[in-house]
Write a protein that holds these residues in place. Sequence first.
Motif, PDB file in Angstrom:
ATOM      1  N   ALA A 139       0.834  -1.213   0.000  1.00 12.37           N
ATOM      2  CA  ALA A 139       0.000   0.000   0.000  1.00 12.37           C
ATOM      3  C   ALA A 139       0.867   1.260   0.000  1.00 12.37           C
ATOM      4  CB  ALA A 139      -0.935  -0.004   1.204  1.00 12.37           C
ATOM      5  N   GLU A 140       1.899   1.269   0.832  1.00  2.00           N
ATOM      6  CA  GLU A 140       2.789   2.434   0.895  1.00  2.00           C
ATOM      7  C   GLU A 140       3.537   2.629  -0.417  1.00  2.00           C
ATOM      8  OE1 GLU A 140       5.351   2.021   4.297  1.00  2.00           O
ATOM      9  OE2 GLU A 140       3.649   1.787   5.650  1.00  2.00           O
ATOM     10  N   ALA A 141       4.016   1.532  -1.014  1.00  3.10           N
ATOM     11  CA  ALA A 141       4.748   1.630  -2.272  1.00  3.10           C
ATOM     12  C   ALA A 141       3.844   2.137  -3.393  1.00  3.10           C
ATOM     13  CB  ALA A 141       5.359   0.285  -2.632  1.00  3.10           C
ATOM     14  N   LEU A 142       2.625   1.650  -3.439  1.00  2.00           N
ATOM     15  CA  LEU A 142       1.696   2.105  -4.477  1.00  2.00           C
ATOM     16  C   LEU A 142       1.323   3.566  -4.278  1.00  2.00           C
ATOM     17  CD1 LEU A 142      -0.628  -1.006  -4.842  1.00  2.00           C
ATOM     18  CD2 LEU A 142       1.151  -0.227  -6.429  1.00  2.00           C
ATOM     19  N   GLU A 143       1.153   3.957  -3.034  1.00  2.00           N
ATOM     20  CA  GLU A 143       0.804   5.353  -2.758  1.00  2.00           C
ATOM     21  C   GLU A 143       1.918   6.293  -3.219  1.00  2.00           C
ATOM     22  OE1 GLU A 143      -0.195   8.067   1.105  1.00  2.00           O
ATOM     23  OE2 GLU A 143      -1.126   6.091   0.981  1.00  2.00           O
ATOM     24  N   SER A 144       3.151   5.876  -3.040  1.00  2.00           N
ATOM     25  CA  SER A 144       4.285   6.709  -3.472  1.00  2.00           C
ATOM     26  C   SER A 144       4.705   6.403  -4.915  1.00  2.00           C
ATOM     27  CB  SER A 144       5.469   6.516  -2.531  1.00  2.00           C
ATOM     28  OG  SER A 144       5.963   5.192  -2.618  1.00  2.00           O
ATOM     29  N   GLU A 145       3.939   5.549  -5.595  1.00  2.00           N
ATOM     30  CA  GLU A 145       4.175   5.164  -6.986  1.00  2.00           C
ATOM     31  C   GLU A 145       5.548   4.518  -7.187  1.00  2.00           C
ATOM     32  OE1 GLU A 145       3.198   8.295  -9.728  1.00  2.00           O
ATOM     33  OE2 GLU A 145       1.172   8.501  -8.923  1.00  2.00           O
ATOM     34  N   ASP A 146       6.000   3.785  -6.173  1.00  2.00           N
ATOM     35  CA  ASP A 146       7.245   3.016  -6.267  1.00  2.00           C
ATOM     36  C   ASP A 146       6.853   1.584  -6.638  1.00  2.00           C
ATOM     37  OD1 ASP A 146       9.633   1.714  -6.031  1.00  2.00           O
ATOM     38  OD2 ASP A 146      10.117   2.514  -4.038  1.00  2.00           O
ATOM     39  N   PHE A 147       6.674   1.360  -7.934  1.00  2.00           N
ATOM     40  CA  PHE A 147       6.128   0.099  -8.408  1.00  2.00           C
ATOM     41  C   PHE A 147       7.111  -1.063  -8.274  1.00  2.00           C
ATOM     42  CE2 PHE A 147       3.845   3.486 -10.760  1.00  2.00           C
ATOM     43  CZ  PHE A 147       2.642   3.361 -10.071  1.00  2.00           C
TER      44      PHE A 147
END
Length: 119
Positions: free
Chosen positions: A30-38
């Motif tokens: 969730a955190e990675a997607l929120e920061s767009e770190d795919f």
Amino acid sequence: EEYKEAARLRDMLVEVKSKDPVQRERDAIAEALESEDFEAAAEAKKKLAKAITDRAAARDQRVNRLLVQTKGGGLQTSDPTGKAVVPLSEEDPKGQQHFQPTWSPTGDMVACTVIDTAS
């Protein structure tokens, strides 16, 4: 005093969640997607799959529950006798209906097709 108790419970929940590998990886996704770190999300997804597999292997047993689609398009589980019913979704004939439910390979999640019937 209720604020102190609420803060204590919040802190306990954070501690419990941090010790659960599955929840930890879900939060990481969730955190990675929120920061767009795919790339980080993809790596966390791999770790999540392993954590789920490890959890199922540790249990060394499958959940003995039936997964049932109701006439109204809802989902529920029950024991093999049809008793001990647990609704997973509400029946909503004017909203969403759930189709083709199936257990995940580890038996701890459900996948299904959701169709919006309101439009």
